[in-house]
Design a protein around this motif. Structure first.
Motif, PDB file in Angstrom:
ATOM      1  N   MET A   1       0.844  -1.189   0.000  1.00 15.93           N
ATOM      2  CA  MET A   1       0.000   0.000   0.000  1.00 15.93           C
ATOM      3  C   MET A   1       0.882   1.244   0.000  1.00 15.93           C
ATOM      4  SD  MET A   1      -2.777   1.344   2.836  1.00 15.93           S
ATOM      5  CE  MET A   1      -1.512   1.857   4.003  1.00 15.93           C
ATOM      6  N   ASP A   2       0.699   2.101  -0.984  1.00 13.87           N
ATOM      7  CA  ASP A   2       1.398   3.379  -1.023  1.00 13.87           C
ATOM      8  C   ASP A   2       0.515   4.437  -0.378  1.00 13.87           C
ATOM      9  OD1 ASP A   2       3.598   2.366  -2.375  1.00 13.87           O
ATOM     10  OD2 ASP A   2       2.627   2.612  -4.328  1.00 13.87           O
ATOM     11  N   ALA A   3       1.089   5.195   0.530  1.00 15.46           N
ATOM     12  CA  ALA A   3       0.301   6.221   1.217  1.00 15.46           C
ATOM     13  C   ALA A   3       1.215   7.335   1.673  1.00 15.46           C
ATOM     14  CB  ALA A   3      -0.437   5.629   2.417  1.00 15.46           C
ATOM     15  N   SER A   4       0.706   8.546   1.655  1.00 13.07           N
ATOM     16  CA  SER A   4       1.444   9.677   2.216  1.00 13.07           C
ATOM     17  C   SER A   4       1.060   9.816   3.678  1.00 13.07           C
ATOM     18  CB  SER A   4       1.106  10.970   1.466  1.00 13.07           C
ATOM     19  OG  SER A   4      -0.282  11.247   1.550  1.00 13.07           O
ATOM     20  N   VAL A   5       1.999  10.261   4.487  1.00 16.56           N
ATOM     21  CA  VAL A   5       1.782  10.345   5.931  1.00 16.56           C
ATOM     22  C   VAL A   5       2.081  11.763   6.410  1.00 16.56           C
ATOM     23  CG1 VAL A   5       2.486   9.494   8.198  1.00 16.56           C
ATOM     24  CG2 VAL A   5       2.392   7.920   6.239  1.00 16.56           C
ATOM     25  N   ASP A   6       1.146  12.316   7.135  1.00 20.74           N
ATOM     26  CA  ASP A   6       1.354  13.603   7.797  1.00 20.74           C
ATOM     27  C   ASP A   6       1.654  13.331   9.263  1.00 20.74           C
ATOM     28  OD1 ASP A   6       0.813  15.121   5.515  1.00 20.74           O
ATOM     29  OD2 ASP A   6      -1.340  15.057   5.883  1.00 20.74           O
ATOM     30  N   LEU A   7       2.833  13.721   9.725  1.00 19.47           N
ATOM     31  CA  LEU A   7       3.229  13.492  11.114  1.00 19.47           C
ATOM     32  C   LEU A   7       2.840  14.679  11.976  1.00 19.47           C
ATOM     33  CD1 LEU A   7       4.754  11.868  13.279  1.00 19.47           C
ATOM     34  CD2 LEU A   7       6.840  13.063  12.551  1.00 19.47           C
ATOM     35  N   ARG A   8       2.151  14.383  13.067  1.00 21.89           N
ATOM     36  CA  ARG A   8       1.775  15.414  14.022  1.00 21.89           C
ATOM     37  C   ARG A   8       2.190  14.971  15.420  1.00 21.89           C
ATOM     38  NH1 ARG A   8      -4.532  16.750  12.271  1.00 21.89           N
ATOM     39  NH2 ARG A   8      -4.120  17.195  10.056  1.00 21.89           N
ATOM     40  N   THR A   9       2.553  15.918  16.252  1.00 19.50           N
ATOM     41  CA  THR A   9       2.860  15.615  17.647  1.00 19.50           C
ATOM     42  C   THR A   9       1.937  16.429  18.543  1.00 19.50           C
ATOM     43  OG1 THR A   9       4.563  17.343  17.724  1.00 19.50           O
ATOM     44  CG2 THR A   9       5.274  15.116  17.145  1.00 19.50           C
ATOM     45  N   THR A  10       1.678  15.915  19.720  1.00 24.14           N
ATOM     46  CA  THR A  10       0.831  16.618  20.681  1.00 24.14           C
ATOM     47  C   THR A  10       1.626  16.874  21.955  1.00 24.14           C
ATOM     48  OG1 THR A  10      -0.018  14.550  21.617  1.00 24.14           O
ATOM     49  CG2 THR A  10      -1.259  15.518  19.796  1.00 24.14           C
ATOM     50  N   THR A  11       1.179  17.830  22.713  1.00 25.40           N
ATOM     51  CA  THR A  11       1.879  18.196  23.943  1.00 25.40           C
ATOM     52  C   THR A  11       1.333  17.487  25.170  1.00 25.40           C
ATOM     53  OG1 THR A  11       0.423  20.113  24.225  1.00 25.40           O
ATOM     54  CG2 THR A  11       2.489  20.463  23.041  1.00 25.40           C
ATOM     55  N   PHE A  16      -4.207  14.305  22.355  1.00 31.32           N
ATOM     56  CA  PHE A  16      -4.030  13.194  21.431  1.00 31.32           C
ATOM     57  C   PHE A  16      -5.322  12.383  21.317  1.00 31.32           C
ATOM     58  CE2 PHE A  16      -1.076   9.322  20.491  1.00 31.32           C
ATOM     59  CZ  PHE A  16      -1.483   9.340  19.175  1.00 31.32           C
ATOM     60  N   VAL A  17      -5.895  12.051  22.476  1.00 31.11           N
ATOM     61  CA  VAL A  17      -7.147  11.289  22.490  1.00 31.11           C
ATOM     62  C   VAL A  17      -8.251  12.063  21.790  1.00 31.11           C
ATOM     63  CG1 VAL A  17      -8.942  10.298  23.971  1.00 31.11           C
ATOM     64  CG2 VAL A  17      -6.521  10.022  24.580  1.00 31.11           C
ATOM     65  N   GLN A  24      -9.252  13.127  13.435  1.00 27.27           N
ATOM     66  CA  GLN A  24      -8.139  13.883  12.868  1.00 27.27           C
ATOM     67  C   GLN A  24      -6.865  13.042  12.813  1.00 27.27           C
ATOM     68  OE1 GLN A  24      -8.016  17.171  15.591  1.00 27.27           O
ATOM     69  NE2 GLN A  24      -9.689  18.268  14.584  1.00 27.27           N
ATOM     70  N   VAL A  25      -6.904  11.854  13.411  1.00 32.71           N
ATOM     71  CA  VAL A  25      -5.757  10.949  13.470  1.00 32.71           C
ATOM     72  C   VAL A  25      -6.212   9.553  13.048  1.00 32.71           C
ATOM     73  CG1 VAL A  25      -4.077   9.826  14.982  1.00 32.71           C
ATOM     74  CG2 VAL A  25      -4.637  12.235  15.317  1.00 32.71           C
ATOM     75  N   ASP A  26      -5.485   8.937  12.112  1.00 34.85           N
ATOM     76  CA  ASP A  26      -5.785   7.573  11.678  1.00 34.85           C
ATOM     77  C   ASP A  26      -4.929   6.537  12.405  1.00 34.85           C
ATOM     78  OD1 ASP A  26      -7.704   8.302   9.665  1.00 34.85           O
ATOM     79  OD2 ASP A  26      -6.028   8.920   8.389  1.00 34.85           O
ATOM     80  N   LEU A  27      -3.690   6.912  12.729  1.00 35.79           N
ATOM     81  CA  LEU A  27      -2.739   5.995  13.353  1.00 35.79           C
ATOM     82  C   LEU A  27      -1.957   6.770  14.398  1.00 35.79           C
ATOM     83  CD1 LEU A  27      -0.987   3.325  13.405  1.00 35.79           C
ATOM     84  CD2 LEU A  27       0.433   4.435  11.646  1.00 35.79           C
ATOM     85  N   GLY A  28      -1.800   6.194  15.578  1.00 38.02           N
ATOM     86  CA  GLY A  28      -1.081   6.901  16.618  1.00 38.02           C
ATOM     87  C   GLY A  28      -0.278   5.969  17.506  1.00 38.02           C
TER      88      GLY A  28
END
Length: 237
Positions: A1-11, A16-17, A24-28
């Motif tokens: 599977m080819d997919a683009s990933v947007d990385l986000r971090t939370t404080t 995050f939850v 807004q998050v698919d994988l964490g």
């Protein structure tokens, strides 16, 4: 599977939850407690956990300053009402929730009642530091972090290891419950494939040897612990 990933971090864990709940998050990459919350609020599903030296379990460790003369769990229980205790973040799995859970289940003591005082310190190394500096009597933190602090001599000989909890599941990679199973399977396979030689750098950055499959059933005891400290209500099931 080819997919683009947007990385986000939370404080923080709560943000995050909330992000996964709002789709807004698919994988964490979750701490144990934040995963349990995301599972109940967004139907998050764990797919893999890291394995290190053949182990996937995590532990918490209670430590004490040598001035307390506490060197065993029995000493700790006998002297608790005269000791100050430091935990980690209130939502920390290995810094607060699981040590509190096992102290209650194995020794029938509630930390908030049993000790002279209970405070929360945000970082694991700060817990060790406040015990090492004699600013608190006893602390609890992630055992792997404590091992590293000992190995690097970041804590001195004034700190005594008192007790390690039983092992528990922690730090899963989890997907949003809205994802299709075909996509979930492809993500899982991508993680499992990281044990190939060309992926060693990625694994080293994650401090694991490989990833192995997991499921929600592995987190049953953690779910009980979360309820015990009143983070979840039964109505959330």
């Amino acid at each position: 599977m080819d997919a683009s990933v947007d990385l986000r971090t939370t404080t923080d864990y709560a943000g995050f939850v909330q992000a996964m709940t709002a789709e807004q998050v698919d994988l964490g990459y979750f701490g144990g407690v934040s995963y349990i919350l995301a599972h109940h609020r967004a139907n998050a599903k764990p797919i893999v956990v890291g394995s290190k030296s053949g182990m996937t379990d995590w532990h918490s460790v209670f430590i004490a300053h040598e001035s307390t003369a506490v060197s065993s769990i029995d000493d700790l229980k006998r002297s608790a009402d005269s000791l100050d205790l430091a935990f980690g973040d209130p939502l920390s799995t290995s810094g607060t929730v699981m040590p509190a859970y096992y102290f209650r289940r194995r020794h029938d003591l509630f930390p908030a009642r049993a000790f002279k005082s209970l405070t929360h310190v945000e970082a694991y190394d700060a817990v060790a530091g406040t015990v090492s500096g004699g600013n608190t009597s006893v602390g609890a933190l992630n055992a792997r972090i404590y091992n590293r602090l000992v190995e690097t001599r970041s804590v001195d000989e004034t700190v005594i290891e008192v007790w390690r909890t039983p092992g528990f599941a922690d730090y899963p990679w989890a997907v949003n419950g809205t994802l299709e199973e075909e996509t979930v399977a492809a993500i899982r396979d991508a993680f499992i494939g990281l044990d190939e030689k060309e992926s060693e750098t990625t694994l080293d950055q994650q401090n694991v040897d490989k990833y192995v499959t997991t499921g929600h059933e592995e987190f049953g005891e953690l779910g009980d612990a979360v309820r015990m400290v009143v983070i979840l209500n039964d109505d959330d099931d």
